[in-house]
Design a protein around this motif. Structure first.
Motif, PDB file in Angstrom:
ATOM      1  N   GLY A 118       0.797  -1.222   0.000  1.00 23.29           N
ATOM      2  CA  GLY A 118       0.000   0.000   0.000  1.00 23.29           C
ATOM      3  C   GLY A 118       0.827   1.268   0.000  1.00 23.29           C
ATOM      4  N   SER A 119       2.143   1.141   0.124  1.00 22.95           N
ATOM      5  CA  SER A 119       3.008   2.318   0.104  1.00 22.95           C
ATOM      6  C   SER A 119       3.131   2.857  -1.309  1.00 22.95           C
ATOM      7  CB  SER A 119       4.404   1.961   0.617  1.00 22.95           C
ATOM      8  OG  SER A 119       4.367   1.527   1.952  1.00 22.95           O
ATOM      9  N   ASP A 120       3.401   4.131  -1.418  1.00 27.82           N
ATOM     10  CA  ASP A 120       3.726   4.743  -2.706  1.00 27.82           C
ATOM     11  C   ASP A 120       5.222   4.506  -2.913  1.00 27.82           C
ATOM     12  OD1 ASP A 120       4.378   6.326  -4.872  1.00 27.82           O
ATOM     13  OD2 ASP A 120       3.155   8.028  -4.215  1.00 27.82           O
ATOM     14  N   PHE A 121       5.551   3.397  -3.570  1.00 22.71           N
ATOM     15  CA  PHE A 121       6.938   2.968  -3.683  1.00 22.71           C
ATOM     16  C   PHE A 121       7.791   3.968  -4.451  1.00 22.71           C
ATOM     17  CE2 PHE A 121       4.494  -0.962  -3.147  1.00 22.71           C
ATOM     18  CZ  PHE A 121       5.029  -1.374  -1.949  1.00 22.71           C
ATOM     19  N   ASP A 122       7.236   4.553  -5.497  1.00 24.07           N
ATOM     20  CA  ASP A 122       8.006   5.533  -6.259  1.00 24.07           C
ATOM     21  C   ASP A 122       8.347   6.747  -5.399  1.00 24.07           C
ATOM     22  OD1 ASP A 122       8.018   3.919  -8.545  1.00 24.07           O
ATOM     23  OD2 ASP A 122       6.106   4.749  -9.243  1.00 24.07           O
ATOM     24  N   ALA A 123       7.397   7.208  -4.583  1.00 27.03           N
ATOM     25  CA  ALA A 123       7.645   8.342  -3.687  1.00 27.03           C
ATOM     26  C   ALA A 123       8.669   7.958  -2.619  1.00 27.03           C
ATOM     27  CB  ALA A 123       6.351   8.813  -3.042  1.00 27.03           C
ATOM     28  N   LEU A 124       8.580   6.737  -2.116  1.00 27.73           N
ATOM     29  CA  LEU A 124       9.510   6.272  -1.106  1.00 27.73           C
ATOM     30  C   LEU A 124      10.923   6.180  -1.671  1.00 27.73           C
ATOM     31  CD1 LEU A 124       9.615   5.326   1.815  1.00 27.73           C
ATOM     32  CD2 LEU A 124       9.048   3.033   1.032  1.00 27.73           C
ATOM     33  N   ILE A 125      11.057   5.653  -2.872  1.00 29.09           N
ATOM     34  CA  ILE A 125      12.358   5.562  -3.530  1.00 29.09           C
ATOM     35  C   ILE A 125      12.904   6.959  -3.789  1.00 29.09           C
ATOM     36  CG2 ILE A 125      13.519   4.865  -5.674  1.00 29.09           C
ATOM     37  CD1 ILE A 125      11.405   2.477  -5.690  1.00 29.09           C
ATOM     38  N   ASP A 126      12.050   7.858  -4.292  1.00 26.40           N
ATOM     39  CA  ASP A 126      12.459   9.235  -4.545  1.00 26.40           C
ATOM     40  C   ASP A 126      12.940   9.898  -3.260  1.00 26.40           C
ATOM     41  OD1 ASP A 126      12.581  11.650  -6.328  1.00 26.40           O
ATOM     42  OD2 ASP A 126      11.106  12.379  -4.861  1.00 26.40           O
ATOM     43  N   TYR A 127      12.224   9.670  -2.178  1.00 29.34           N
ATOM     44  CA  TYR A 127      12.591  10.241  -0.881  1.00 29.34           C
ATOM     45  C   TYR A 127      13.976   9.748  -0.456  1.00 29.34           C
ATOM     46  CZ  TYR A 127      12.659  11.111   4.099  1.00 29.34           C
ATOM     47  OH  TYR A 127      13.026  11.506   5.347  1.00 29.34           O
ATOM     48  N   LEU A 128      14.213   8.441  -0.551  1.00 34.78           N
ATOM     49  CA  LEU A 128      15.504   7.885  -0.145  1.00 34.78           C
ATOM     50  C   LEU A 128      16.641   8.355  -1.048  1.00 34.78           C
ATOM     51  CD1 LEU A 128      14.570   4.205   0.779  1.00 34.78           C
ATOM     52  CD2 LEU A 128      15.188   6.054   2.346  1.00 34.78           C
ATOM     53  N   GLU A 129      16.346   8.578  -2.317  1.00 35.63           N
ATOM     54  CA  GLU A 129      17.390   9.002  -3.259  1.00 35.63           C
ATOM     55  C   GLU A 129      17.652  10.496  -3.229  1.00 35.63           C
ATOM     56  OE1 GLU A 129      16.894   5.559  -6.687  1.00 35.63           O
ATOM     57  OE2 GLU A 129      15.945   7.488  -6.996  1.00 35.63           O
ATOM     58  N   ASN A 130      16.623  11.320  -3.007  1.00 36.04           N
ATOM     59  CA  ASN A 130      16.775  12.754  -3.190  1.00 36.04           C
ATOM     60  C   ASN A 130      16.648  13.606  -1.935  1.00 36.04           C
ATOM     61  OD1 ASN A 130      17.096  12.526  -6.058  1.00 36.04           O
ATOM     62  ND2 ASN A 130      14.930  12.063  -6.159  1.00 36.04           N
ATOM     63  N   GLU A 131      15.899  13.172  -0.947  1.00 30.07           N
ATOM     64  CA  GLU A 131      15.705  13.987   0.247  1.00 30.07           C
ATOM     65  C   GLU A 131      16.515  13.489   1.439  1.00 30.07           C
ATOM     66  OE1 GLU A 131      11.606  15.042   1.057  1.00 30.07           O
ATOM     67  OE2 GLU A 131      11.124  14.633  -1.039  1.00 30.07           O
ATOM     68  N   PHE A 132      16.666  12.201   1.560  1.00 25.61           N
ATOM     69  CA  PHE A 132      17.395  11.631   2.680  1.00 25.61           C
ATOM     70  C   PHE A 132      18.880  12.004   2.664  1.00 25.61           C
ATOM     71  CE2 PHE A 132      18.105   8.337   5.868  1.00 25.61           C
ATOM     72  CZ  PHE A 132      16.879   8.253   6.498  1.00 25.61           C
ATOM     73  N   PRO A 133      19.587  11.891   1.526  1.00 32.05           N
ATOM     74  CA  PRO A 133      21.023  12.205   1.517  1.00 32.05           C
ATOM     75  C   PRO A 133      21.375  13.633   1.961  1.00 32.05           C
ATOM     76  CG  PRO A 133      20.493  10.881  -0.383  1.00 32.05           C
ATOM     77  CD  PRO A 133      19.177  11.267   0.252  1.00 32.05           C
ATOM     78  N   PRO A 134      20.659  14.682   1.497  1.00 34.91           N
ATOM     79  CA  PRO A 134      21.002  16.016   1.995  1.00 34.91           C
ATOM     80  C   PRO A 134      20.782  16.157   3.504  1.00 34.91           C
ATOM     81  CG  PRO A 134      19.657  16.197   0.019  1.00 34.91           C
ATOM     82  CD  PRO A 134      19.662  14.761   0.419  1.00 34.91           C
TER      83      PRO A 134
END
Length: 150
Positions: A118-134
């Motif tokens: 039920g998760s939005d996997f694309d949003a979760l992947i995007d979050y881990l790739e683009n928001e988490f590192p900074p």
């Protein structure tokens, strides 16, 4: 302050996207997250993936994104503990949020992939790739020196 608020709101969004899963017995200590491999159970490629379930491609992307942030997170967690930054309320709150997020994803990837249904996997992947590192980079700079209260 805006970055921290945005980070916390983003983390809350990610956690709200995922279904609640069982008992949460995490403590306030920073736990190191395991690096996972692509061993989770998913339907075979020729089977149709039910709605809300992760596809093989999404699983591979999520696993790679998770692994790319788990290692730097573990290094930061070590620095936080060694340099006394868990005594700083803001840092402790940020580390708990990051730990909870990575812990939930890690548990889904290593123990029970259905936790992520039920998760939005694309949003979760995007979050881990683009928001988490900074966020990790900013935190890393702060905790690389010993904590001084005041």
């Amino acid at each position: 302050m805006k970055k921290i608020l945005a980070l916390l709101l983003s983390l809350m969004l990610v956690l709200s996207l995922a279904a609640c899963g069982g008992d949460d017995t995490t403590d306030t200590a920073v736990d190191e997250e395991p690096v996972v491999t692509d061993e989770a159970e998913t339907p075979a490629e020729d089977e149709e993936v039910p709605e809300g379930r992760i596809t093989d491609e999404q699983l591979a992307d999520l696993t790679a994104a998770y692994n790319n942030v788990a290692v730097p997170y573990n290094e930061i967690a070590t620095a936080v503990n060694e340099n006394g930054w868990m005594n700083d309320e803001q840092t402790a709150t940020e580390m708990k949020a990051l730990s909870d997020t990575l812990g939930f994803i890690g548990k889904g990837l290593t123990e029970d992939i259905s936790l992520l249904d039920g998760s939005d996997f694309d949003a979760l992947i995007d979050y881990l790739e683009n928001e988490f590192p900074p966020a990790l980079e900013e935190l890393s700079e702060r905790v690389s020196v010993p904590y001084e209260a005041g």
